[in-house]
Write a protein that holds these residues in place. Structure first.
Motif, PDB file in Angstrom:
ATOM      1  N   TYR A  76      -4.112 -33.803  28.618  1.00  0.00           N
ATOM      2  CA  TYR A  76      -4.897 -35.024  28.830  1.00  0.00           C
ATOM      3  C   TYR A  76      -6.355 -34.861  28.414  1.00  0.00           C
ATOM      4  O   TYR A  76      -7.110 -35.818  28.407  1.00  0.00           O
ATOM      5  CB  TYR A  76      -4.832 -35.436  30.309  1.00  0.00           C
ATOM      6  CG  TYR A  76      -3.443 -35.847  30.746  1.00  0.00           C
ATOM      7  CD1 TYR A  76      -2.794 -36.910  30.125  1.00  0.00           C
ATOM      8  CD2 TYR A  76      -2.783 -35.181  31.770  1.00  0.00           C
ATOM      9  CE1 TYR A  76      -1.526 -37.296  30.504  1.00  0.00           C
ATOM     10  CE2 TYR A  76      -1.503 -35.566  32.164  1.00  0.00           C
ATOM     11  CZ  TYR A  76      -0.887 -36.616  31.523  1.00  0.00           C
ATOM     12  OH  TYR A  76       0.377 -37.004  31.897  1.00  0.00           O
ATOM     13  N   ARG A  91      -6.853 -40.979  34.372  1.00  0.00           N
ATOM     14  CA  ARG A  91      -6.202 -39.666  34.445  1.00  0.00           C
ATOM     15  C   ARG A  91      -6.822 -38.707  33.431  1.00  0.00           C
ATOM     16  O   ARG A  91      -7.131 -37.565  33.734  1.00  0.00           O
ATOM     17  CB  ARG A  91      -4.694 -39.841  34.179  1.00  0.00           C
ATOM     18  CG  ARG A  91      -3.916 -38.542  34.093  1.00  0.00           C
ATOM     19  CD  ARG A  91      -2.418 -38.808  34.116  1.00  0.00           C
ATOM     20  NE  ARG A  91      -1.948 -39.551  32.958  1.00  0.00           N
ATOM     21  CZ  ARG A  91      -0.703 -40.017  32.818  1.00  0.00           C
ATOM     22  NH1 ARG A  91       0.182 -39.827  33.771  1.00  0.00           N
ATOM     23  NH2 ARG A  91      -0.343 -40.679  31.736  1.00  0.00           N
ATOM     24  N   ARG A  92      -7.045 -39.212  32.220  1.00  0.00           N
ATOM     25  CA  ARG A  92      -7.692 -38.350  31.211  1.00  0.00           C
ATOM     26  C   ARG A  92      -9.106 -37.972  31.661  1.00  0.00           C
ATOM     27  O   ARG A  92      -9.532 -36.824  31.509  1.00  0.00           O
ATOM     28  CB  ARG A  92      -7.737 -39.063  29.859  1.00  0.00           C
ATOM     29  CG  ARG A  92      -6.389 -39.064  29.126  1.00  0.00           C
ATOM     30  CD  ARG A  92      -6.571 -39.536  27.686  1.00  0.00           C
ATOM     31  NE  ARG A  92      -5.337 -39.519  26.929  1.00  0.00           N
ATOM     32  CZ  ARG A  92      -4.892 -38.465  26.228  1.00  0.00           C
ATOM     33  NH1 ARG A  92      -5.578 -37.341  26.204  1.00  0.00           N
ATOM     34  NH2 ARG A  92      -3.773 -38.545  25.541  1.00  0.00           N
ATOM     35  N   ASP A 114      -1.514 -44.468  24.684  1.00  0.00           N
ATOM     36  CA  ASP A 114      -2.271 -43.304  25.153  1.00  0.00           C
ATOM     37  C   ASP A 114      -2.265 -42.248  24.043  1.00  0.00           C
ATOM     38  O   ASP A 114      -1.620 -41.198  24.172  1.00  0.00           O
ATOM     39  CB  ASP A 114      -1.625 -42.769  26.443  1.00  0.00           C
ATOM     40  CG  ASP A 114      -2.496 -41.715  27.114  1.00  0.00           C
ATOM     41  OD1 ASP A 114      -3.591 -41.434  26.603  1.00  0.00           O
ATOM     42  OD2 ASP A 114      -2.064 -41.166  28.143  1.00  0.00           O
TER      43      ASP A 114
END
Ligand code: CAA
Length: 419
Positions: free
Chosen positions: A286, A169-170, A407
């Motif tokens: 992100y 996702r990042r 995260d």
């Protein structure tokens, strides 16, 4: 925290990091499968502790207390109560205060800084160690155990491989924002494997992954996530390893060094540390590591150091994009330029700011609880010229570590000076 009493890294020991892909790791395709077992958590811990005592010449009786980094011993090995497990290693450690620190993948870093606090509180000789065994279950089941470091209720369902999906996702948002491609991020992977191929302790010491292999998916380098939104942003080579391993180190005050008869010139001095913690499940951007940036900025302020003074660095590259983001959060590259920094060769062993010289989490390996201890030992070993084939050519004056849990939810940064 800037130490009021000086703190020195005396030295330490790490076991080889092993797992699938390492020639000594026993699995179904190994010729000794069924005849020999892989080392247990206790065996790894014992080997690191005894190795640290032997390599530093410090008697076990001189250790006043110990801190153990471990994330998920209960899940992977049915074993908790790490302090009491650690002191089984030597009779002269028994009866002393040994205890566990847990902050997901930053557990090792937390063990080191708690040892530093103990020295501030009056102890003179303290051990910090970390260990993890993760290969007792499949990578998929292990991913579920590692997902305990996420906000389980809101994040676990992202994918069976929760953390790989979180960093995919990042990668997605980073690539979209800065207009970079996976081939730009692949430079950190090629560097990691090239460094690990020179490192006898590395999990991937015999596995070759060059830039071309790291830049594209293939039958042997699949995009393995099921999450449709993020699967295109992560391949196997972008991931850190599922490793078993342990590391132990000894820290001492000036008085401690005198008691041990060790000259400070044999050591590395800790200039300061910072720990930042952010709420689970609440990442606002992100494309940056805000929590790490906070810890790093505080460390630079506290120590007076500037990013351009750092001569060697260990960052938490749990995934390829994480190293890119780490180098930006630590001020080595502008936002969006972390990939270019690696591409320029600046982070290579002979570059301006060598990063993860032994292969990082991607190729040295990532036995979660041991990683933060290993990072500090690597800075010590580079500063003291002990890294053999992957020794940096300069004699670094200042070094930095950034160990991350979850995260970017817990980050431990430390700065060191060569003495
Ligand atoms: N084609 C298609 N799919 C394939 C494939 C192929 N050729 N080969 C494998 N796959 C898929 C399969 O779905 C497979 O899963 P199943 O076997 O369960 O179906 C999946 O990929 C994984 O395959 P393997 O089990 O064979 O993979 P492996 O043992 O080689 O492991 C890895 C590769 C999954 C990437 C593993 O190395 C991994 O999980 N790495 C990441 C570890 C991790 O997340 N660590 C924590 C980092 S986060 C952090 O540091 C912060 C914190 O606090 C937690």
């Amino acid at each position: 925290m800037k130490p009021q009493r000086k703190v020195f890294v005396v030295g330490g020991h790490l076991t080889p990091f092993i797992g699938k892909g390492h020639p000594d790791f026993i699995w179904k395709k190994h010729p000794e499968f069924g005849q020999r077992e892989n080392p247990t958590l206790e065996e790894l811990m014992t080997s690191a502790i005894l190795g640290a005592l032997e390599s530093t010449g410090v008697e076990a009786a001189a250790i006043e207390r110990g801190y153990v980094g471990n994330f998920a011993g209960e899940l992977f090995s049915n074993q908790g109560h790490m302090g009491a497990l650690a002191v089984r290693a030597h009779k002269d450690l028994q009866g002393k205060p040994f205890m566990r620190l847990e902050g997901a993948c930053a557990s090792g870093g937390l063990a080191v800084v708690t040892a530093v606090d103990a020295i501030q509180a009056g102890c003179d000789v303290v051990m910090a160690l970390g260990a993890e065994v993760q290969t007792t279950v499949s990578a998929r089941d292990g991913a579920g155990f590692l997902a305990r470091a996420s906000h389980w209720e809101s994040e676990r369902e992202l994918d069976d491989f929760t953390f790989p999906a979180m960093f995919a996702r990042r990668a997605k948002y980073y690539e979209e924002k800065f207009g970079v491609g996976e081939e730009d991020i692949a430079y950190v992977v090629a560097k990691a494997y090239a460094n690990a191929n020179k490192n006898p302790n590395a999990h991937m010491r015999d596995v070759k992954v060059d830039l071309e292999a790291a830049s594209q998916a293939s039958d042997t380098n699949p995009r393995f996530l099921r999450n449709e939104d993020f699967k295109d942003y992560l391949k196997v080579t972008d991931c850190s390893q599922v490793s078993d391993g342990a590391a132990a180190m000894i820290l001492a005050s000036e008085e401690g060094l005198k008691k041990l008869g060790i000259d400070p010139s044999k050591c590395v001095e800790l200039l300061g540390y910072t720990v930042a913690t952010s709420p689970l499940g609440q990442v606002s951007d992100y494309t940056t590591l805000d929590n790490t940036k906070k810890a790093a900025n505080e460390l630079y302020t506290e120590t007076g150091l500037k990013p351009e003074q750092i001569g060697v660095c260990e960052v938490h590259d749990c995934f390829a994009v994480t190293e890119v983001l780490m180098t930006e959060a630590l001020g080595f590259a502008e936002p969006g330029k972390g990939g270019e920094l690696a591409k320029s060769g600046a982070t290579a062993i002979d570059g301006k700011i060598p990063v993860n010289t032994g292969g990082g989490l991607i190729a040295f390996g990532h036995p979660v609880g041991a990683t933060g201890i290993k990072q500090v030992l690597e800075i010590y070993r580079q500063m003291k010229g002990l890294c053999g084939d992957y020794q940096v050519p300069t004699k670094p004056e200042y070094g930095l570590t950034a160990n991350m849990g979850g995260d970017d939810r817990t980050t431990v940064c430390m700065a060191f000076k060569n003495v």
